[in-house]
Design an enzyme around this catalytic site. Structure first.
Site, mmCIF file in Angstrom:
data_model
loop_
_atom_site.group_PDB
_atom_site.id
_atom_site.type_symbol
_atom_site.label_atom_id
_atom_site.label_comp_id
_atom_site.label_asym_id
_atom_site.label_seq_id
_atom_site.Cartn_x
_atom_site.Cartn_y
_atom_site.Cartn_z
ATOM 1 N N CYS A 176 0.849 -1.235 0.044
ATOM 2 C CA CYS A 176 -0.123 -0.041 0.090
ATOM 3 C C CYS A 176 0.896 1.214 -0.213
ATOM 4 C CB CYS A 176 -0.970 0.104 0.984
ATOM 5 S SG CYS A 176 -2.113 1.351 1.200
ATOM 6 N N ASP A 233 -8.779 -2.479 -8.092
ATOM 7 C CA ASP A 233 -8.237 -1.699 -6.992
ATOM 8 C C ASP A 233 -8.750 -0.270 -7.271
ATOM 9 O OD1 ASP A 233 -6.868 0.228 -5.623
ATOM 10 O OD2 ASP A 233 -5.130 -0.872 -5.214
ATOM 11 N N HIS A 269 -7.697 -3.705 -3.716
ATOM 12 C CA HIS A 269 -6.275 -3.333 -3.046
ATOM 13 C C HIS A 269 -6.255 -4.209 -1.682
ATOM 14 C CE1 HIS A 269 -3.553 -0.192 -2.129
ATOM 15 N NE2 HIS A 269 -3.822 -0.354 -0.881
#
Length: 301
Positions: A176, A233, A269
């Site tokens: 991330c 994502d 994600h």
């Protein structure tokens, strides 16, 4: 949508959450194995969470003075190991919490020295903040890339001088927020042999704190980077992944040419975050296998 709003969209996608299989309790800050999870990351999905024990490892927390500040860190390595291949672990937006410590232990069980840190500690304690919006607005948006690069430089040096690491076998991985940092640090430090970036943002507006993005440093990579991304994502559109591929192709350097990006279709994600609803076990397992092979194939492990 601003860069931080895109981060927020990735981190808090719409999900259906039931009470079954989730837990709070001792998993909050200061809980399991003395590390705990960030409050904003709760509830933890107990049914999929991976817990890696420390049997056979030297592991624990420490602080490292950098520019007059004691940076919180965590390391794990095979017990008694010396001259170990070293992987720096750049954390998620939730900082140095239990999931990142567990990743370090997983790497240590593969024969590596793994070291992570809390890059946000100067600006605030993200572990105690109530939600992602607050984390981004009050802490993460105020963290300069230059500060992070300096912290990682100090940690890499400490790993080689004190923790039993081999300075000639240095890699970095991140998740991330830390995925973006993986690209940047591989371009910053010539000693990095290879990087593995898990769903890190690739493009964005330049600012005093974040002057360059991964797409801007494709030609400066010291070693090849493996990028692992989700095709669904919401904060990192596939179009931006394609832009990064184009930047790598245009760079014309050996490291850029050897870099690779994998996109998992219909995958969100944070698909490696086994404690969250975003976890996708097949993509996570494939990514982990690729990660370890990448470090083996490019001079780290």
């Amino acid at each position: 949508m601003t860069d931080h709003e895109k981060d927020l969209a990735s981190l808090v996608p719409p999900v259906t959450v039931t009470r079954r299989g989730f837990t709070l309790g001792s998993l909050a800050v200061g809980g399991a194995m003395g590390m705990g999870f960030a409050v904003a990351a709760l509830p933890v999905r107990a049914e999929t969470r991976v817990t890696t024990d420390a049997t056979g490892l030297d592991e624990g927390r420490f602080t490292l003075p950098v520019a007059g500040f004691d940076v919180p860190c965590y390391s794990a390595r095979p017990a008694g190991g010396t001259m170990l291949p070293t992987v720096l672990v750049a954390p998620e937006i939730f900082g140095l919490h239990e999931h990142i410590a567990d990743v370090c232990r997983r790497l240590a069980h593969q024969g590596l020295l793994a070291v992570s840190f809390d890059p946000f500690a100067r600006q605030g304690d993200v572990a105690t903040l109530p939600d992602v919006q607050t984390i981004i607005s009050t802490v993460v948006s105020k963290v300069p890339d230059a500060q992070v690069m300096a912290d990682l430089d100090a940690i890499a040096a400490h790993a080689g001088s004190t923790l039993g690491g081999d300075p000639a076998k240095l890699g970095i991985t991140g998740f991330c927020w830390g995925g973006r940092i993986t690209w940047l640090y591989t371009a910053h430090n010539d000693a990095v042999k290879a990087g593995v970036a898990w769903y890190g943002r690739l493009i964005g507006a330049a600012s005093d704190l974040t002057p360059r993005q991964p797409v801007d440093v494709a030609g400066d990579l010291s070693g090849p980077v493996l990028g692992l991304y989700g095709g669904a994502d919401s904060g990192i559109p596939v179009e931006t992944v394609d832009q990064m591929r184009q930047a790598l192709a245009a760079a014309g350097t050996p490291a850029a040419a050897a870099s690779e990006i994998v996109v998992y279709p219909d995958t969100p994600h944070a698909f490696n975050a086994d404690y969250r609803p975003s976890f996708r076990p097949e993509a996570a397992a494939d990514g982990w296998t690729r990660c370890l092979a990448w470090f083996r194939d490019h001079g780290v492990a």
